[in-house]
Design a protein around this motif. Structure first.
Motif, PDB file in Angstrom:
ATOM      1  N   UNK A 119       0.833  -1.213   0.000  1.00 15.57           N
ATOM      2  CA  UNK A 119       0.000   0.000   0.000  1.00 15.57           C
ATOM      3  C   UNK A 119       0.867   1.264   0.000  1.00 15.57           C
ATOM      4  N   UNK A 120       1.941   1.235   0.805  1.00 18.73           N
ATOM      5  CA  UNK A 120       2.812   2.418   0.887  1.00 18.73           C
ATOM      6  C   UNK A 120       3.547   2.631  -0.426  1.00 18.73           C
ATOM      7  N   UNK A 121       4.045   1.524  -1.000  1.00 18.74           N
ATOM      8  CA  UNK A 121       4.803   1.626  -2.257  1.00 18.74           C
ATOM      9  C   UNK A 121       3.895   2.121  -3.385  1.00 18.74           C
ATOM     10  N   UNK A 122       2.669   1.605  -3.418  1.00 17.84           N
ATOM     11  CA  UNK A 122       1.709   2.071  -4.442  1.00 17.84           C
ATOM     12  C   UNK A 122       1.451   3.571  -4.339  1.00 17.84           C
ATOM     13  N   UNK A 123       1.507   4.064  -3.101  1.00 14.56           N
ATOM     14  CA  UNK A 123       1.280   5.497  -2.883  1.00 14.56           C
ATOM     15  C   UNK A 123       2.510   6.337  -3.156  1.00 14.56           C
ATOM     16  N   UNK A 124       3.623   5.679  -3.520  1.00 20.16           N
ATOM     17  CA  UNK A 124       4.815   6.427  -3.911  1.00 20.16           C
ATOM     18  C   UNK A 124       5.922   6.466  -2.876  1.00 20.16           C
ATOM     19  N   UNK A 125       5.774   5.731  -1.744  1.00 19.46           N
ATOM     20  CA  UNK A 125       6.826   5.753  -0.717  1.00 19.46           C
ATOM     21  C   UNK A 125       8.036   4.941  -1.168  1.00 19.46           C
ATOM     22  N   UNK A 126       9.200   5.386  -0.722  1.00 15.45           N
ATOM     23  CA  UNK A 126      10.437   4.626  -0.897  1.00 15.45           C
ATOM     24  C   UNK A 126      10.648   3.845   0.386  1.00 15.45           C
ATOM     25  N   UNK A 127      10.854   2.540   0.294  1.00 16.27           N
ATOM     26  CA  UNK A 127      10.855   1.709   1.504  1.00 16.27           C
ATOM     27  C   UNK A 127      12.139   0.925   1.720  1.00 16.27           C
ATOM     28  N   UNK A 128      12.595   0.912   2.979  1.00 15.09           N
ATOM     29  CA  UNK A 128      13.675   0.023   3.399  1.00 15.09           C
ATOM     30  C   UNK A 128      13.044  -1.132   4.178  1.00 15.09           C
ATOM     31  N   UNK A 129      13.678  -2.299   4.123  1.00 13.21           N
ATOM     32  CA  UNK A 129      13.126  -3.489   4.786  1.00 13.21           C
ATOM     33  C   UNK A 129      14.189  -4.154   5.655  1.00 13.21           C
ATOM     34  N   UNK A 130      13.726  -4.790   6.740  1.00 15.34           N
ATOM     35  CA  UNK A 130      14.626  -5.683   7.466  1.00 15.34           C
ATOM     36  C   UNK A 130      14.027  -7.086   7.436  1.00 15.34           C
ATOM     37  N   UNK A 131      14.910  -8.059   7.608  1.00 15.20           N
ATOM     38  CA  UNK A 131      14.466  -9.455   7.715  1.00 15.20           C
ATOM     39  C   UNK A 131      15.215 -10.069   8.890  1.00 15.20           C
ATOM     40  N   UNK A 132      14.640 -11.118   9.473  1.00 10.65           N
ATOM     41  CA  UNK A 132      15.333 -11.769  10.572  1.00 10.65           C
ATOM     42  C   UNK A 132      15.866 -13.129  10.145  1.00 10.65           C
ATOM     43  N   UNK A 133      17.167 -13.228   9.962  1.00  8.62           N
ATOM     44  CA  UNK A 133      17.802 -14.513   9.709  1.00  8.62           C
ATOM     45  C   UNK A 133      17.860 -14.903   8.247  1.00  8.62           C
ATOM     46  N   UNK A 134      18.857 -15.728   7.943  1.00 14.03           N
ATOM     47  CA  UNK A 134      19.116 -16.128   6.546  1.00 14.03           C
ATOM     48  C   UNK A 134      17.963 -16.912   5.925  1.00 14.03           C
TER      49      UNK A 134
END
Ligand SMILES: NC(=O)c1ccc[n+]([C@@H]2O[C@H](COP(=O)([O-])OP(=O)(O)OC[C@H]3O[C@@H](n4cnc5c(N)ncnc54)[C@H](O)[C@@H]3O)[C@@H](O)[C@H]2O)c1
Length: 262
Positions: A31-46
């Motif tokens: 939803x945020x990306x569709x609205x034009x936001x630039x996003x960073x992500x984290x993940x937990x573990x390989x």
């Protein structure tokens, strides 16, 4: 998928808690990306790195990095990287992280041992406080910001099997209110979405989850299941400037189940 808009044009966001495409965090991120936001992500573990990198790539994310929210060092590194990537500013923070040992979601709450009680509260509640503190200077530099976390009715009422996770959600709910008070003077808003049952990785570890789904469908005013995108839509509203005077509160996306007494 909903129609695109530009309500997040020029905004930057950090999303904690995507594991795979079923994750609520991913529904919010879309939803945020569709609205034009630039996003960073984290993940937990390989184990989940590849799936998170693939999803992040599909929205042209400039930053994808490992983060275990139990580690202050991990969190500090992530927010330093976010500051560097987004020119020292951050507008949006999505906290969609929770964990309890599966053994504590089966038996009696009464039997929860001390170490696993603190584990659930550390990952599922304290992490919001730690992340909000690190987001604060970046959001202040942006002239304000919006923080969104995910909660559940089991923090307010006793829901069989939810056990220590309910106690963690109660702590999270209260943390939302105290953070909202502290950060309001910097134009930083803090809210929660309380979702009804959505089939995700985390949900599968709750014994009796199908029963929870069936009861919500049977007894809620709307008698229908909740999709991750329903949660994404409410979260996007709270994160957007349309909710500029909404803070310290919870929006329920549960087909109205929370309103019922029976
Ligand atoms: N699915 C539901 O029915 C439902 C309902 C209400 C609230 N929620 C809440 O929504 C949020 C997201 O859950 P979901 O259902 O999308 O499941 P999910 O499994 O997709 O997401 C949970 C995320 O928490 C992350 N996580 C767990 N321990 C972590 C740690 N130590 N460090 C960093 N990340 C960690 C996992 O990697 C995962 O990405 C949770 O807070 C959950 O309690 C879910």
């Amino acid at each position: 998928m909903p129609a695109a808009s530009d309500r997040f044009a020029g905004k930057t966001g950090l999303v904690l808690g995507v594991a795979n495409r079923r994750s609520i965090a991913w529904a919010i991120a879309q939803r945020l990306a569709e609205g034009g936001a630039q996003l960073a992500f984290t993940f937990q573990g390989e184990r989940i790195e590849r799936s998170v990198r693939e999803l992040a790539e599909s929205v042209s994310s400039p930053l994808v990095t490992d983060c275990d929210v139990r580690s202050d060092e991990n969190l500090q590194r992530v927010f330093a990287d976010v500051g560097e990537t987004f020119g020292g500013k951050l507008d949006l923070l999505v906290h969609s992280v929770a964990f309890a040992d599966a053994r504590d979601l089966e038996g009696r709450f009464t039997d929860t041992p001390r170490d696993r009680f603190w584990l659930a509260l550390d990952v599922s509640a304290y992490s919001l406080v730690a992340a909000a503190r690190l987001a604060e200077p970046l959001m202040e530099a942006a002239g304000g910001g919006s923080i969104l976390t995910m909660t559940y009715l089991g923090g307010e009422r006793a829901v069989p099997h939810y056990n220590v996770m309910g106690v963690a959600k109660a702590t999270l709910d209260s943390s939302v209110r105290y953070l909202a008070w502290d950060l309001g003077e910097k134009n930083i808003r803090v809210n929660a979405v309380s979702a009804g049952p959505v089939r995700t990785l985390a949900a599968r570890s709750i014994a009796g989850f199908p029963t929870m789904e069936a009861i919500v469908e049977e007894r809620s005013p709307l008698h229908r299941p909740i999709e991750a995108d329903d949660v994404g839509a409410a979260a996007a509203f709270l994160l957007s400037d349309e909710a500029k005077n909404v803070t310290g509160t919870t929006v329920y996306v549960d087909s109205g189940y929370h309103a019922m007494g029976m």
